[in-house]
Enzyme design. Structure first.
Site, PDB file in Angstrom:
ATOM      1  N   HIS A   1       0.817  -1.215   0.000  1.00 30.59           N
ATOM      2  CA  HIS A   1       0.000   0.000   0.000  1.00 30.59           C
ATOM      3  C   HIS A   1       0.858   1.276   0.000  1.00 30.59           C
ATOM      4  CE1 HIS A   1      -3.736   2.237   1.103  1.00 30.59           C
ATOM      5  NE2 HIS A   1      -2.842   3.095   1.570  1.00 30.59           N
ATOM      6  N   GLU A   2       1.733   1.382   0.985  1.00 29.87           N
ATOM      7  CA  GLU A   2       2.523   2.614   1.114  1.00 29.87           C
ATOM      8  C   GLU A   2       3.488   2.782  -0.062  1.00 29.87           C
ATOM      9  OE1 GLU A   2       1.630   4.871   3.070  1.00 29.87           O
ATOM     10  OE2 GLU A   2       0.307   3.624   4.309  1.00 29.87           O
TER      11      GLU A   2
HETATM   12 ZN   LIG Z   1      -3.089   5.218   1.658  1.00 27.23          ZN
END
Ligand SMILES: [Zn+2]
Length: 592
Positions: free
Chosen positions: A384-385
Site C-alpha cells: 500500500h505505502e
Molecule cells: Zn493510503
C-alpha cells in the site's frame, strides 16, 4: 529496540534531503531572510502584465518547493523519535514561515480571479505558462462563483460562525455520549468507540449483541441534538451554495476537486446494479457463520480466523514484488531501488511514531515510514505505502511542480491497485487453504466496507441534502427512515435490519464534511478496474496505468482517469469492479 541498533539499510536516508541539521538551519535562514523581507505588494496590481505574473508565480514556486523540503525533513526527523523536541521546533518554525508568506500572498487568488476572461485565456494558451495552465483554468472556472470583495468579506465572517457543526458533533460524540460499561473478555469495561469496533469483530456473539444495543442506545438518547447539528450543517452547505451561485450543495462540494456531479450520480446508479451480488455475499456470511438469523452486529466478524504470513522484512518485500510483477520491469526496478537506497524506515523503535505513511517533497524521492511486524496486514502495508511512493515518484519526475500533486480523489488508487494485485497473487499461489480463504475474505470485506458502505453513505448524504434543498426540514424521523431504507436496500434480506441501525448515520463524523466519502468508493472502483484491465488486456492497459501514475494533478482527476482507461462518467469501470467482486465471491463460495 533503539534506533541506533537498527542496521543502516533499514533506515531512511534523510541525508538525501539535508546532509545534517546544520544544512537545514542554513537553508531555513536563507529562505526566511529572502522571503520575509520581500515586498510582495509590487505584484498586487500587476497580474494583467504577463511578465509580472510569471515572475510572481516563479517566485512563489521557489518558496513552496524550498519550504516543503524543510518541513518534510523536520517532520521525518521528528517521527524517528517523537520524544526529541528539536525537530518539533523545526517543524513549527517551517509552518510559521509558511503561514507568514501565505498571509503576504493572500491577495493573489482574488487578484487573479478578477482578471478579464480574455486575459486568463491568453495566459492559459501561452506556453510560458504551461506549468501553471491548470491552476489558471481553475481560476477561470471559479470566476462565476466569486462575489464582490465586500460580499466575500461577509462570507468569510459567516464561515467562521458556521464552521462549528463538526466540532459540536465531536463534542456530542465524545464528551456527551455517555457510553455505559459492557462485557468484554469476561470483564466489565468502559465502552469506547475503539473498543466498540473491537467488540464487533469479536467471536462472542452475546458480547456483540450487548455492545450493539448499548452503543446505539447512547446515540438514541442524543438523537435530537445530533439531528439539530446535522441539519445545521446541511443548512450551512445550502447557504454557501446559494451565496456562491452553485446549482446545489453537491455541485459546490465536488467543484472543490473539479469533479462533475455526473460521476456521483453514476456511482450511485452503477453500484445499485451490483447490489444483488452484495446480497449474495451477505447471505453467504450467514451460512458461513452458521446462523439462523444474521444481525447487523454479525456483519464485521471475520469469517476466517487470522492466517498470518509471518516473514522477515526482506522476504515480505520480495513477496510483494512477486505480487506486483504484472506492473512490469520498470516498476519493479524502482521498487527495488526504494529498498536499496534508503527510502524506507522499516522497524519499530523506541519513541518512533506509530502506523505507516508515505511522505516526501517534490525535490526529493519519496519516503515510507513503516513499523514492520511479521503479520499479513503488514505485508499489505508495504504494498500500500509503496503504491503511494511510486505514484509520487512518477508524477514528480514527469510533471512540473505546479502539476505534480494529485488530489485526494486520486490519492488512494495506486495504493489500492497494489493491494488488490497482491491479494490476487497470494490467493492464487498459496497452497495453504486457510490462508487462501482468509485472503479472499479480506478482499470481499474490503469491497463491502470501502465500495458499498461508502456508496451507501454517499447516497444518504445526497438524499439528506436533496430533502433539505426541496424545503423539507430534516428531522430524526425522516433521517432515520431514509437511513434504514438504504440499509435494507444495500444489505438485502440476508440480515435482520435491527431497528437500532436506523441511527447509524448519527455516528458518522464524515457527514460533517459533506460529499467527501464517495471518493473512497470511486477510488477502489478505479483500482479494481485498473487491475482487471492489466491482468486481462496486458500491454496497452499497463501503458495507460503508467500514464495515470505519471499524471500527478496535471488536470482534473476525472480526465486523468479517463486517459488511463477508467472513465467514471460511464458504466464500464463500475461493471469491471462488480465483475471482479462477483468472481471473488464465487471462488469464496466454493470454500464453504
Ligand atoms: Zn493510503
Amino acid at each position: 529496540m533503539q534506533r541506533q541498533d537498527v542496521q543502516l539499510r533499514f533506515k531512511w536516508k534523510t541525508e538525501d534531503i539535508f546532509t545534517d541539521d546544520k544544512a537545514w538551519e542554513e537553508e531555513f535562514s536563507s529562505l526566511e531572510e529572502k522571503y520575509t523581507r520581500m515586498d510582495f505588494s509590487r505584484y498586487e496590481n500587476g497580474f494583467a502584465d504577463k511578465s509580472v505574473l510569471l515572475e510572481y508565480l516563479r517566485t512563489t514556486e521557489d518558496f513552496s518547493r524550498r519550504i516543503e523540503k524543510l518541513y518534510v525533513y523536520a517532520h521525518m526527523r521528528k517521527d524517528e523519535d517523537v520524544r526529541v523536541s528539536k525537530y518539533a521546533a523545526y517543524a513549527s518554525k517551517s509552518m510559521t514561515l509558511y503561514s507568514q508568506i501565505a498571509a503576504k500572498t493572500a491577495f493573489a487568488e482574488p487578484a487573479l480571479t478578477v482578471l478579464p476572461e480574455e486575459t486568463l485565456d491568453g495566459y492559459i494558451a501561452d506556453p510560458d505558462f504551461a506549468a501553471y495552465e491548470y491552476s489558471l483554468r481553475r481560476v477561470k472556472k471559479s470566476k462565476p462563483h466569486v462575489l464582490s470583495a465586500k460580499e466575500e468579506g461577509l462570507l468569510s465572517l459567516a464561515a467562521d460562525v458556521m464552521g462549528g457543526f463538526h466540532d459540536t458533533f465531536t463534542m456530542l460524540d465524545n464528551a456527551n455520549l455517555n457510553l455505559p460499561k459492557a462485557t468484554l473478555d469476561g470483564e466489565e469495561v468502559q465502552m469506547s468507540h475503539a473498543l466498540y469496533a473491537l467488540a464487533m469483530r469479536g467471536t462472542d456473539r452475546a458480547v456483540r449483541k450487548e455492545w450493539f444495543e448499548k452503543y446505539y442506545e447512547a446515540y438514541t438518547k442524543l438523537i435530537d441534538a445530533i439531528t439539530q447539528t446535522y441539519h445545521g450543517n446541511v443548512k450551512k452547505d445550502m447557504f454557501f451554495a446559494q451565496a456562491k451561485k452553485y446549482d446545489g450543495c453537491m455541485q459546490m462540494a465536488l467543484a472543490g476537486e473539479d469533479v462533475s456531479p455526473v460521476v456521483y450520480e453514476n456511482l450511485l446508479s452503477s453500484v445499485e446494479k451490483g447490489l444483488p451480488t452484495l446480497h449474495r455475499y451477505v447471505r453467504l456470511r450467514k451460512k458461513a457463520l452458521g446462523l439462523e438469523e444474521q444481525h447487523m452486529y454479525d456483519m464485521s466478524v471475520p469469517l476466517v480466523d487470522g492466517a498470518e504470513i509471518s516473514l522477515p522484512f526482506d522476504e515480505a518485500f520480495d513477496l510483494v514484488k512477486r505480487g506486483l510483477a504484472p506492473l512490469g520491469e520498470e516498476y519493479l526496478t524502482l521498487f527495488e531501488k526504494a529498498r536499496q537506497e534508503g527510502w524506507i524506515d522499516v522497524y519499530e523503535t523506541e519513541g518512533k511514531r506509530n502506523g505507516a505513511y508515505c511522505t516526501g517533497a517534490y525535490d526529493t524521492h519519496p519516503y515510507v515510514l513503516l513499523n514492520y511486524q511479521r503479520t499479513t496486514h503488514e505485508v499489505f502495508t508495504i504494498a500500500h505505502e509503496m503504491g503511494h511512493a511510486m505514484h509520487s515518484y512518477f508524477s514528480n519526475r514527469t510533471q512540473p511542480y505546479e502539476k505534480a500533486n494529485y488530489t485526494i480523489f486520486l490519492a488512494e488508487i495506486a495504493s489500492t491497485v497494489n493491494e488488490v494485485l497482491l491479494l490476487k497473487y497470494l490467493s492464487k499461489t498459496t497452497e495453504d487453504e486457510n490462508l487462501k480463504k482468509y485472503l479472499l475474505g479480506y478482499y470481499l470485506e474490503m469491497v463491502r466496507t470501502t465500495l458499498f458502505r461508502q456508496t451507501q453513505f454517499a447516497e444518504f448524504e445526497q438524499k439528506a441534502h436533496a430533502l433539505a434543498e426541496s424545503g423539507v426540514p430534516l428531522t430524526k424521523e425522516n433521517l432515520c427512515d431514509a437511513y434504514l431504507a438504504l440499509n435494507k436496500k444495500y444489505y438485502g434480506d440476508g440480515v435482520v435490519h435491527d431497528s437500532q441501525i436506523a441511527y447509524e448515520w448519527a455516528r458518522i463524523p464524515h457527514f460533517y464534511n459533506s460529499f467527501y466519502v464517495y471518493k473512497y468508493a470511486t477510488g477502489i472502483i478505479s483500482a479494481m478496474s485498473i487491475v482487471r484491465r492489466i491482468l486481462t488486456e496486458g500491454e496497452e492497459a499497463l501503458a495507460a496505468y503508467f500514464r495515470f501514475l505519471s499524471s500527478g494533478g496535471r488536470t482534473d482527476p476525472v480526465t486523468i482517469l479517463q486517459e488511463a482507461g477508467v472513465d467514471l462518467t460511464t458504466a464500464k469501470p463500475f461493471e469491471n469492479a462488480m465483475q471482479e467482486f462477483a468472481e471473488t465471491l464465487q471462488e469464496f463460495e466454493k470454500m464453504f
